[in-house]
Write a protein that holds these residues in place. Sequence first.
Motif, PDB file in Angstrom:
ATOM      1  N   GLY A 162     -14.137   3.219  -5.360  1.00 39.71           N
ATOM      2  CA  GLY A 162     -13.370   2.074  -4.890  1.00 39.71           C
ATOM      3  C   GLY A 162     -11.889   2.005  -5.547  1.00 39.71           C
ATOM      4  O   GLY A 162     -11.264   1.122  -5.046  1.00 39.71           O
ATOM      5  N   ALA A 163     -11.541   3.122  -6.075  1.00 36.78           N
ATOM      6  CA  ALA A 163     -10.075   3.113  -6.462  1.00 36.78           C
ATOM      7  C   ALA A 163      -9.297   3.591  -5.427  1.00 36.78           C
ATOM      8  O   ALA A 163      -9.353   4.301  -4.642  1.00 36.78           O
ATOM      9  N   PHE A 164      -8.053   2.925  -5.643  1.00 41.45           N
ATOM     10  CA  PHE A 164      -6.707   2.945  -4.883  1.00 41.45           C
ATOM     11  C   PHE A 164      -5.579   3.784  -5.493  1.00 41.45           C
ATOM     12  O   PHE A 164      -4.923   4.366  -4.850  1.00 41.45           O
ATOM     13  N   MET A 165      -5.493   3.697  -6.497  1.00 42.61           N
ATOM     14  CA  MET A 165      -4.640   4.119  -7.621  1.00 42.61           C
ATOM     15  C   MET A 165      -5.409   5.049  -8.631  1.00 42.61           C
ATOM     16  O   MET A 165      -6.263   4.347  -9.359  1.00 42.61           O
ATOM     17  N   GLY A 166      -4.853   6.369  -8.960  1.00 41.59           N
ATOM     18  CA  GLY A 166      -5.476   6.907 -10.066  1.00 41.59           C
ATOM     19  C   GLY A 166      -4.349   6.955 -10.966  1.00 41.59           C
ATOM     20  O   GLY A 166      -3.326   6.008 -10.983  1.00 41.59           O
ATOM     21  N   PRO A 167      -4.132   7.839 -12.185  1.00 40.41           N
ATOM     22  CA  PRO A 167      -3.183   7.824 -13.062  1.00 40.41           C
ATOM     23  C   PRO A 167      -1.821   8.419 -12.506  1.00 40.41           C
ATOM     24  O   PRO A 167      -1.840   8.925 -11.585  1.00 40.41           O
ATOM     25  N   LEU A 168      -1.077   8.191 -13.543  1.00 44.74           N
ATOM     26  CA  LEU A 168       0.123   9.084 -13.094  1.00 44.74           C
ATOM     27  C   LEU A 168       0.134  10.451 -13.626  1.00 44.74           C
ATOM     28  O   LEU A 168      -0.916  10.901 -14.281  1.00 44.74           O
ATOM     29  N   SER A 169       0.878  11.198 -13.100  1.00 48.61           N
ATOM     30  CA  SER A 169       0.682  12.710 -13.303  1.00 48.61           C
ATOM     31  C   SER A 169       0.688  13.329 -14.650  1.00 48.61           C
ATOM     32  O   SER A 169      -0.054  14.165 -15.128  1.00 48.61           O
ATOM     33  N   SER A 170       1.242  12.560 -15.650  1.00 45.40           N
ATOM     34  CA  SER A 170       1.518  13.174 -17.165  1.00 45.40           C
ATOM     35  C   SER A 170       1.952  12.046 -17.808  1.00 45.40           C
ATOM     36  O   SER A 170       2.469  10.887 -17.392  1.00 45.40           O
ATOM     37  N   MET A 171       1.879  12.217 -19.270  1.00 42.91           N
ATOM     38  CA  MET A 171       2.665  11.359 -20.283  1.00 42.91           C
ATOM     39  C   MET A 171       3.986  11.110 -20.149  1.00 42.91           C
ATOM     40  O   MET A 171       4.436   9.971 -20.243  1.00 42.91           O
ATOM     41  N   ARG A 172       4.675  11.949 -19.669  1.00 42.40           N
ATOM     42  CA  ARG A 172       6.035  11.941 -19.581  1.00 42.40           C
ATOM     43  C   ARG A 172       6.280  10.995 -18.239  1.00 42.40           C
ATOM     44  O   ARG A 172       7.402  10.247 -18.574  1.00 42.40           O
ATOM     45  N   GLN A 173       5.746  11.217 -17.325  1.00 39.55           N
ATOM     46  CA  GLN A 173       5.967  10.284 -15.999  1.00 39.55           C
ATOM     47  C   GLN A 173       5.385   8.937 -16.304  1.00 39.55           C
ATOM     48  O   GLN A 173       6.021   7.996 -16.051  1.00 39.55           O
ATOM     49  N   TRP A 174       4.503   8.764 -17.073  1.00 46.61           N
ATOM     50  CA  TRP A 174       3.814   7.426 -17.625  1.00 46.61           C
ATOM     51  C   TRP A 174       5.048   6.765 -18.460  1.00 46.61           C
ATOM     52  O   TRP A 174       5.304   5.712 -17.833  1.00 46.61           O
ATOM     53  N   GLN A 175       5.404   7.288 -19.264  1.00 46.23           N
ATOM     54  CA  GLN A 175       6.696   6.775 -20.191  1.00 46.23           C
ATOM     55  C   GLN A 175       7.860   6.502 -19.298  1.00 46.23           C
ATOM     56  O   GLN A 175       8.505   5.603 -19.630  1.00 46.23           O
ATOM     57  N   GLN A 176       8.243   7.406 -18.335  1.00 48.03           N
ATOM     58  CA  GLN A 176       9.508   7.033 -17.368  1.00 48.03           C
ATOM     59  C   GLN A 176       9.125   5.536 -16.696  1.00 48.03           C
ATOM     60  O   GLN A 176      10.168   4.883 -16.743  1.00 48.03           O
ATOM     61  N   VAL A 177       7.920   5.638 -16.176  1.00 46.15           N
ATOM     62  CA  VAL A 177       7.431   4.295 -15.522  1.00 46.15           C
ATOM     63  C   VAL A 177       7.635   3.168 -16.477  1.00 46.15           C
ATOM     64  O   VAL A 177       8.377   2.174 -16.028  1.00 46.15           O
ATOM     65  N   ASP A 188       0.821  -1.286   0.065  1.00 46.33           N
ATOM     66  CA  ASP A 188      -0.030   0.097  -0.170  1.00 46.33           C
ATOM     67  C   ASP A 188       0.721   1.163  -0.213  1.00 46.33           C
ATOM     68  O   ASP A 188       0.277   2.347  -0.729  1.00 46.33           O
ATOM     69  N   ASP A 189       1.849   1.281   0.818  1.00 44.00           N
ATOM     70  CA  ASP A 189       2.892   2.248   0.744  1.00 44.00           C
ATOM     71  C   ASP A 189       3.432   2.936  -0.447  1.00 44.00           C
ATOM     72  O   ASP A 189       3.461   4.119  -0.849  1.00 44.00           O
ATOM     73  N   VAL A 190       3.594   1.773  -1.433  1.00 48.64           N
ATOM     74  CA  VAL A 190       4.151   2.087  -2.645  1.00 48.64           C
ATOM     75  C   VAL A 190       3.239   2.377  -3.634  1.00 48.64           C
ATOM     76  O   VAL A 190       3.240   3.414  -4.509  1.00 48.64           O
ATOM     77  N   MET A 191       2.164   1.903  -3.639  1.00 45.93           N
ATOM     78  CA  MET A 191       0.910   2.022  -4.684  1.00 45.93           C
ATOM     79  C   MET A 191       0.066   3.431  -4.410  1.00 45.93           C
ATOM     80  O   MET A 191      -0.489   3.814  -5.311  1.00 45.93           O
ATOM     81  N   ILE A 192       0.046   4.061  -2.983  1.00 46.50           N
ATOM     82  CA  ILE A 192      -0.636   5.024  -2.977  1.00 46.50           C
ATOM     83  C   ILE A 192      -0.229   6.307  -3.713  1.00 46.50           C
ATOM     84  O   ILE A 192       0.986   6.288  -3.946  1.00 46.50           O
ATOM     85  N   ASN A 193      -1.230   7.167  -3.866  1.00 48.62           N
ATOM     86  CA  ASN A 193      -0.616   8.076  -5.010  1.00 48.62           C
ATOM     87  C   ASN A 193       0.036   7.582  -6.210  1.00 48.62           C
ATOM     88  O   ASN A 193       0.958   8.657  -6.728  1.00 48.62           O
ATOM     89  N   SER A 194      -0.248   6.592  -6.739  1.00 46.25           N
ATOM     90  CA  SER A 194       0.428   5.940  -7.847  1.00 46.25           C
ATOM     91  C   SER A 194       1.781   5.674  -7.861  1.00 46.25           C
ATOM     92  O   SER A 194       2.432   5.816  -8.919  1.00 46.25           O
ATOM     93  N   GLY A 195       2.371   5.678  -6.765  1.00 44.25           N
ATOM     94  CA  GLY A 195       3.845   5.214  -6.650  1.00 44.25           C
ATOM     95  C   GLY A 195       4.470   6.717  -6.411  1.00 44.25           C
ATOM     96  O   GLY A 195       5.718   6.805  -6.512  1.00 44.25           O
ATOM     97  N   GLN A 196       4.023   7.866  -6.641  1.00 41.76           N
ATOM     98  CA  GLN A 196       4.390   9.113  -6.722  1.00 41.76           C
ATOM     99  C   GLN A 196       4.817   9.870  -5.290  1.00 41.76           C
ATOM    100  O   GLN A 196       4.360  10.968  -5.238  1.00 41.76           O
TER     101      GLN A 196
END
Length: 475
Positions: free
Chosen positions: A313-328, A269-277
């Motif tokens: 019911g969601a615990f994780m939303g999206p990453l903050s940007s396309m750039r961040q998504w691509q980095q992950v 949970d600690d890693v996945m909250i805030n989508s890992g950011q």
Amino acid sequence: MNNHNKLYIDGQWVESTSSHWLDVINPATEEVITRVPAASREDVDRAVQAAAQAFDRWANTPASERRALLLRVAELMEVRRDELVDAVTDSLGCPRHITGWLHVEGPIEAFRLFAEHASITEETAEHGHSLVWREAVGVCGFINPWNYPLHQFVGKVGAALAAGCTMVVKPSEQTPLQDYLMAEILHEVGLPAGVFNLVPGHGPEVGQGLCEHPQVDMVSFTGSTRAGIEIARACAPTVKRVTQELGGKSPYIITEDCDFTAAVRYGVDDVMINSGQTCTALTRMLVPAGRYDEALEIIRTRVGEIEVGMGEGAFMGPLSSMRQWQQVQDYIQLGLDEGATLVCGGPGKPEGQGQGFYARPTVFAGVTNAMCIAREEIFGPVLCVIAYDDLDQAVAIANDTPYGLSSGVYARDHTAALAIARRIRAGLCFVNGGEFNYQAPFGGYKQSGNGREFSIHGVEEFTEIKSAQLGVPAQ
């Protein structure tokens, strides 16, 4: 909130001298929801001049008045809580039902706590024939991040106001909306003109402009270690004080004899909250080799329960940007290329999430601490699970990193956990599932930065210490 097209300088909403704009994008929809000015160096100078002119008056305002004003700010944040939640949700992509408790309630509490430390500049100590006291450091430049935008805004602004400093604030280009709301709140409570100034924009213009400006006495930055190094270089010629909260690759040691299921689920949970950011995320889970397979089964179960999206019911939303998504995505592929074993998740978007910058909660097993995915900050929902043979080896792995921001230990009791925590080179340790505490200092060792935020120690960062040596009284 109708001021997105302006800057807030010297107590007024004013036009930028720049003709450029920053689009604010909702990560869940990929749509532009508003835009704010991309300020110029000239705008930065106007804001710094206003802060410099306001400094003497604000620094010498009685602590009781500063305290009352900060408490009033907290009250208005409560009144406008839903607007603050919307601002963070819309620009960061955190599910709304999580944003309230994760991003807004804590900062309101922190503002109240900072109010109680305003008297720091009115306390005098005697040391022999000398008197010692603290004074506000001066004009501050704040460069804030996008991942916990209100949290870090309050950690800097609340502490600086309590200490009697004036300031120019640069929000992240991605998440400026809550800063605009806070500017309106600070204006409404009657903060004197020039004490707080809001200047959004790009790093090379606004950020570097604050670092290089000769009338800025201190810069506080939250962001990557790479950017922090550049901040320090830019501030060096004018010998500014610089505080930094930078990157992390935090270890989490789980012991053989603890509540193992609770410990492992807490780590996921600690890693996945805030989508890992999260800069403090415990992204390296260290488990006893004899219970490694058991840990992986618990992880699979917990990750399988995580809903990704923006619903209730969601615990994780999206990453903050396309750039961040691509980095992950790049790091997930790197982990596969390095030979790590994919336990959950992997490349691409979760099923059913075609629109939005969504990533899959991902866990790697078979990770060694030599792998890039175990050494570099991914800043996404990616967990590395590392086996250890004994506690000495676990501590050695934990400390084998250039970072030292956060850490975690889960043991049979607090005594056993604290004995391990004292051996980890990090500024923060979450013990047996402990939560973040705004009454305690926050900051890191090594390349995770310098200085502390929150608590009385955070206010102290915005003060200079002065001593007066008393002569023998005239007869």
